[in-house]
Design a protein around this motif. Structure first.
Motif, PDB file in Angstrom:
ATOM      1  N   SER A 243       0.843  -1.198   0.000  1.00  0.00           N
ATOM      2  CA  SER A 243       0.000   0.000   0.000  1.00  0.00           C
ATOM      3  C   SER A 243       0.870   1.236   0.000  1.00  0.00           C
ATOM      4  O   SER A 243       1.839   1.327   0.757  1.00  0.00           O
ATOM      5  CB  SER A 243      -0.915   0.008   1.237  1.00  0.00           C
ATOM      6  OG  SER A 243      -1.572   1.246   1.385  1.00  0.00           O
ATOM      7  N   ARG A 244       0.547   2.217  -0.859  1.00  0.00           N
ATOM      8  CA  ARG A 244       1.284   3.490  -0.893  1.00  0.00           C
ATOM      9  C   ARG A 244       0.867   4.387   0.265  1.00  0.00           C
ATOM     10  O   ARG A 244       1.645   5.169   0.779  1.00  0.00           O
ATOM     11  CB  ARG A 244       1.032   4.214  -2.218  1.00  0.00           C
ATOM     12  CG  ARG A 244       1.672   3.539  -3.420  1.00  0.00           C
ATOM     13  CD  ARG A 244       1.313   4.243  -4.716  1.00  0.00           C
ATOM     14  NE  ARG A 244       1.772   5.605  -4.718  1.00  0.00           N
ATOM     15  CZ  ARG A 244       0.993   6.652  -4.907  1.00  0.00           C
ATOM     16  NH1 ARG A 244      -0.294   6.491  -5.098  1.00  0.00           N
ATOM     17  NH2 ARG A 244       1.485   7.868  -4.917  1.00  0.00           N
ATOM     18  N   THR A 245      -0.402   4.294   0.659  1.00  0.00           N
ATOM     19  CA  THR A 245      -0.936   5.124   1.738  1.00  0.00           C
ATOM     20  C   THR A 245      -0.819   4.378   3.061  1.00  0.00           C
ATOM     21  O   THR A 245      -0.911   3.159   3.114  1.00  0.00           O
ATOM     22  CB  THR A 245      -2.405   5.472   1.459  1.00  0.00           C
ATOM     23  OG1 THR A 245      -2.477   6.217   0.248  1.00  0.00           O
ATOM     24  CG2 THR A 245      -3.005   6.300   2.584  1.00  0.00           C
ATOM     25  N   GLU A 300      -9.360  -0.272  -4.228  1.00  0.00           N
ATOM     26  CA  GLU A 300      -9.020   1.028  -3.644  1.00  0.00           C
ATOM     27  C   GLU A 300      -9.450   1.064  -2.184  1.00  0.00           C
ATOM     28  O   GLU A 300     -10.641   1.102  -1.869  1.00  0.00           O
ATOM     29  CB  GLU A 300      -9.674   2.167  -4.424  1.00  0.00           C
ATOM     30  CG  GLU A 300      -9.052   2.392  -5.788  1.00  0.00           C
ATOM     31  CD  GLU A 300      -9.439   3.729  -6.388  1.00  0.00           C
ATOM     32  OE1 GLU A 300     -10.058   4.535  -5.684  1.00  0.00           O
ATOM     33  OE2 GLU A 300      -9.125   3.956  -7.564  1.00  0.00           O
ATOM     34  N   ASN A 305      -6.448   4.863  -2.939  1.00  0.00           N
ATOM     35  CA  ASN A 305      -5.219   4.101  -2.723  1.00  0.00           C
ATOM     36  C   ASN A 305      -5.432   2.680  -3.223  1.00  0.00           C
ATOM     37  O   ASN A 305      -6.232   1.919  -2.676  1.00  0.00           O
ATOM     38  CB  ASN A 305      -4.852   4.077  -1.236  1.00  0.00           C
ATOM     39  CG  ASN A 305      -3.655   3.185  -0.957  1.00  0.00           C
ATOM     40  OD1 ASN A 305      -2.586   3.378  -1.527  1.00  0.00           O
ATOM     41  ND2 ASN A 305      -3.825   2.199  -0.081  1.00  0.00           N
ATOM     42  N   ARG A 306      -4.705   2.287  -4.280  1.00  0.00           N
ATOM     43  CA  ARG A 306      -4.885   0.987  -4.895  1.00  0.00           C
ATOM     44  C   ARG A 306      -3.951  -0.040  -4.238  1.00  0.00           C
ATOM     45  O   ARG A 306      -2.739   0.133  -4.225  1.00  0.00           O
ATOM     46  CB  ARG A 306      -4.570   1.089  -6.391  1.00  0.00           C
ATOM     47  CG  ARG A 306      -5.465   0.261  -7.275  1.00  0.00           C
ATOM     48  CD  ARG A 306      -5.205   0.584  -8.729  1.00  0.00           C
ATOM     49  NE  ARG A 306      -6.125   1.556  -9.244  1.00  0.00           N
ATOM     50  CZ  ARG A 306      -7.343   1.275  -9.662  1.00  0.00           C
ATOM     51  NH1 ARG A 306      -7.776   0.030  -9.595  1.00  0.00           N
ATOM     52  NH2 ARG A 306      -8.127   2.202 -10.127  1.00  0.00           N
ATOM     53  N   LEU A 395      -2.822  12.677  -2.624  1.00  0.00           N
ATOM     54  CA  LEU A 395      -4.159  12.132  -2.794  1.00  0.00           C
ATOM     55  C   LEU A 395      -4.555  12.238  -4.258  1.00  0.00           C
ATOM     56  O   LEU A 395      -3.961  12.998  -5.025  1.00  0.00           O
ATOM     57  CB  LEU A 395      -5.155  12.901  -1.924  1.00  0.00           C
ATOM     58  CG  LEU A 395      -5.008  12.727  -0.409  1.00  0.00           C
ATOM     59  CD1 LEU A 395      -5.731  13.839   0.327  1.00  0.00           C
ATOM     60  CD2 LEU A 395      -5.521  11.376   0.029  1.00  0.00           C
ATOM     61  N   SER A 396      -5.588  11.497  -4.647  1.00  0.00           N
ATOM     62  CA  SER A 396      -6.052  11.566  -6.030  1.00  0.00           C
ATOM     63  C   SER A 396      -6.785  12.893  -6.270  1.00  0.00           C
ATOM     64  O   SER A 396      -7.257  13.545  -5.335  1.00  0.00           O
ATOM     65  CB  SER A 396      -6.994  10.396  -6.329  1.00  0.00           C
ATOM     66  OG  SER A 396      -8.135  10.447  -5.490  1.00  0.00           O
ATOM     67  N   LYS A 420       5.353  15.575  -4.367  1.00  0.00           N
ATOM     68  CA  LYS A 420       4.303  15.340  -3.384  1.00  0.00           C
ATOM     69  C   LYS A 420       3.646  16.645  -2.979  1.00  0.00           C
ATOM     70  O   LYS A 420       3.379  16.896  -1.801  1.00  0.00           O
ATOM     71  CB  LYS A 420       4.892  14.635  -2.157  1.00  0.00           C
ATOM     72  CG  LYS A 420       5.490  13.267  -2.471  1.00  0.00           C
ATOM     73  CD  LYS A 420       6.074  12.639  -1.223  1.00  0.00           C
ATOM     74  CE  LYS A 420       6.729  11.289  -1.541  1.00  0.00           C
ATOM     75  NZ  LYS A 420       7.310  10.665  -0.338  1.00  0.00           N
ATOM     76  N   ASN A 445      -7.735  10.240   4.262  1.00  0.00           N
ATOM     77  CA  ASN A 445      -7.459   8.911   3.693  1.00  0.00           C
ATOM     78  C   ASN A 445      -6.035   8.439   4.000  1.00  0.00           C
ATOM     79  O   ASN A 445      -5.345   7.876   3.155  1.00  0.00           O
ATOM     80  CB  ASN A 445      -7.705   8.899   2.186  1.00  0.00           C
ATOM     81  CG  ASN A 445      -9.172   9.028   1.837  1.00  0.00           C
ATOM     82  OD1 ASN A 445     -10.026   9.026   2.719  1.00  0.00           O
ATOM     83  ND2 ASN A 445      -9.475   9.138   0.565  1.00  0.00           N
ATOM     84  N   VAL A 447      -3.409  10.263   4.501  1.00  0.00           N
ATOM     85  CA  VAL A 447      -2.377  11.178   4.001  1.00  0.00           C
ATOM     86  C   VAL A 447      -2.432  12.477   4.801  1.00  0.00           C
ATOM     87  O   VAL A 447      -3.487  13.106   4.892  1.00  0.00           O
ATOM     88  CB  VAL A 447      -2.581  11.480   2.505  1.00  0.00           C
ATOM     89  CG1 VAL A 447      -1.562  12.513   2.022  1.00  0.00           C
ATOM     90  CG2 VAL A 447      -2.465  10.196   1.695  1.00  0.00           C
TER      91      VAL A 447
END
Length: 468
Positions: A243-245, A300, A305-306, A395-396, A420, A445, A447
């Motif tokens: 996970s990136r987040t 997600e 976050n995928r 974030l997206s 970032k 989320n 972040v």
């Protein structure tokens, strides 16, 4: 075009490292004001204002070079957000970008607070801490030990609360400790096989069998055998979730426990307790593992976050003909089940026993958000821009619009590619101020965001208008 108020001596800009500051100020702030304000922190070797080459006016950007890194870090900690002159905006102070860092670094950058040292193998953790506590408050210290014998390898890390404390330790500790700033964790894959060690000539690096925190006798996540479930030789009961987040172990556990048969879930952490962004999941049967990978890979969670789910070695021997036949049989059975089953979103919606499952709010935050408001017309005049720094990752776009539009008059969101950071453009100054006051330092989320006023674009300029 731009020029500096005086020529910079490029040969020693980064000597010592992290001794040069990057300042964002009002254009009316002069070199003398900057020098007077910052000279209290140490020996200033130079001040440079970036000026427009045609008008010779300051562009509100400047550099200050100190003789020592600790002086620069102390100045950054004390002066960031301060007002230098009455009627001007608060200044922003960063450690200037160097050839090695590739970016400006702020007071909250953990890369500036962690040092790597060589210590006597007889040192206990108490000895270690007592030696380095004189330079500042220590968040933690870790002695690297051989996993097999439990003996010290004569290497360790110290994490301070402030960059200036780490810099003081590097400058003033005994040279026998060979203290340096620890290499950022993101550089592991390009460093030597020591993983989390600096690549600055340390001969005694760890190997993965000495420090691996992973179960089943495996090494770092990058070395796991990863392939699609259709490759029968790679199907195992064990999964790696990336996970990136930032997510908690409880969140991952709750998500994957939807599929029956999970008997193991552990988030992997480095020796200091910080999550590496990977979690190992183990099921008691191949079918559940294959089903979990197919349904949750790319899902997600939190929204935007995928998750990446891959099979990893679970230590079982499947090279025999019987083992291969068993995996092929499971793959065939699961493929027919997967393609004829509800989608992952439907699967989540049908499960009501997990209170924090993904079908919750699209935006998860500790802020009480106002109701949604419409975006301002795209051709609206920009009255204020916000500059946002994201940690650990941006974030997206749709989530950012969802959050920042709630304060009214949002025109658009712009994310800077490869960075970032991003900008929020507002048609009303009060709306921007409300958003900044409510969202600065908050988590959305998973972040964390730092929300600040961006420099206002110039009303008249010979340069083409900026696009964000």
């Amino acid at each position: 075009m731009e020029e500096y108020s005086s020529k910079q001596p490029t040969e020693n800009l980064d000597d010592p490292p992290n001794s040069r500051l990057f300042l964002v100020t009002s254009r009316s702030v002069s070199e003398d004001v900057i020098r007077d304000s910052f000279s209290v922190f140490g020996d200033i070797q130079g001040v440079w204002l970036v000026k427009d080459k045609q008008t010779k006016e300051s562009k509100g950007v400047s550099f200050v070079k100190f003789a020592k890194s600790s002086q620069a870090c102390m100045a950054m900690e004390e002066m960031h957000g301060k007002v230098l002159m009455e009627g001007t905006k608060p200044i922003k102070v960063f450690i200037a970008q160097s050839r090695s860092s590739g970016r400006h670094r702020d007071v909250e950058d953990e890369e500036l607070t962690r040092i790597f040292v060589m210590i006597p193998k007889t040192f206990s953790e108490e000895d270690f801490k007592d030696t380095f506590k004189e330079y500042g408050d220590i968040e933690y210290c870790v002695i690297i030990k051989n996993k097999q014998t439990g003996e010290s390898k004569g290497l360790g890390y110290v994490r301070y609360h402030k960059p200036s404390q780490a810099a003081l330790a590097i400058e003033n500790c005994d040279r026998a400790y060979r203290a340096i700033l620890a290499e950022p964790r993101s550089s592991r894959n390009t460093a030597t096989e020591g993983g989390d060690y600096p690549s600055g000539g340390r001969p005694d690096h760890m190997t993965c069998d000495q420090v691996s925190p992973y179960p089943f006798g495996v090494c770092d996540p990058v070395s796991y055998p990863i392939s699609d479930f259709r490759s029968s030789e790679a199907i195992t009961r064990c999964l790696m979730v990336s996970s990136r987040t930032a997510v908690t172990q409880e969140q991952i556990y709750g998500l994957f426990d939807i599929i029956p048969g999970m008997d193991y879930c552990e988030m992997q952490r480095d020796p200091y307790g910080v999550s590496k962004g990977h979690t190992v999941i183990r099921y008691n049967n191949l079918g559940s593992a294959v089903y979990a990978k197919e349904k949750l890979n790319g899902f997600e969670y939190p929204p935007g976050n995928r998750l990446v789910v891959t099979h990893i070695d679970d230590g079982e021997d499947r090279t025999s003909p019987v083992g291969r036949m068993a995996m092929q049989f499971v793959a065939a059975q699961m493929m027919s089940t997967v393609w004829n089953c509800p989608s992952s979103s439907q699967l989540m919606k049908s499960n009501t026993s997990f209170p924090s499952s993904p079908p919750g709010p699209r935006v998860q935050t500790d802020v009480s958000l106002p109701s949604l408001k419409k975006l301002a017309p795209s051709d609206s005049r920009v009255k204020e821009r916000l500059f946002v720094v994201f940690s650990p990752a941006p974030l997206s776009m749709d989530v950012l619009e969802d959050v920042f539009c709630r304060y009214g008059s949002l025109i658009e969101v712009h994310l800077v590619p490869g960075r970032k950071v991003g900008y929020m453009k507002y048609a009303d100054k009060q709306s921007a101020d409300d958003a900044m006051a409510a969202l600065h330092g908050r988590c959305v989320n998973g972040v964390r965001m730092k929300v600040m006023l961006a420099d206002p674009p110039r009303e008249e300029s010979h340069k083409r208008p900026r696009t964000y």
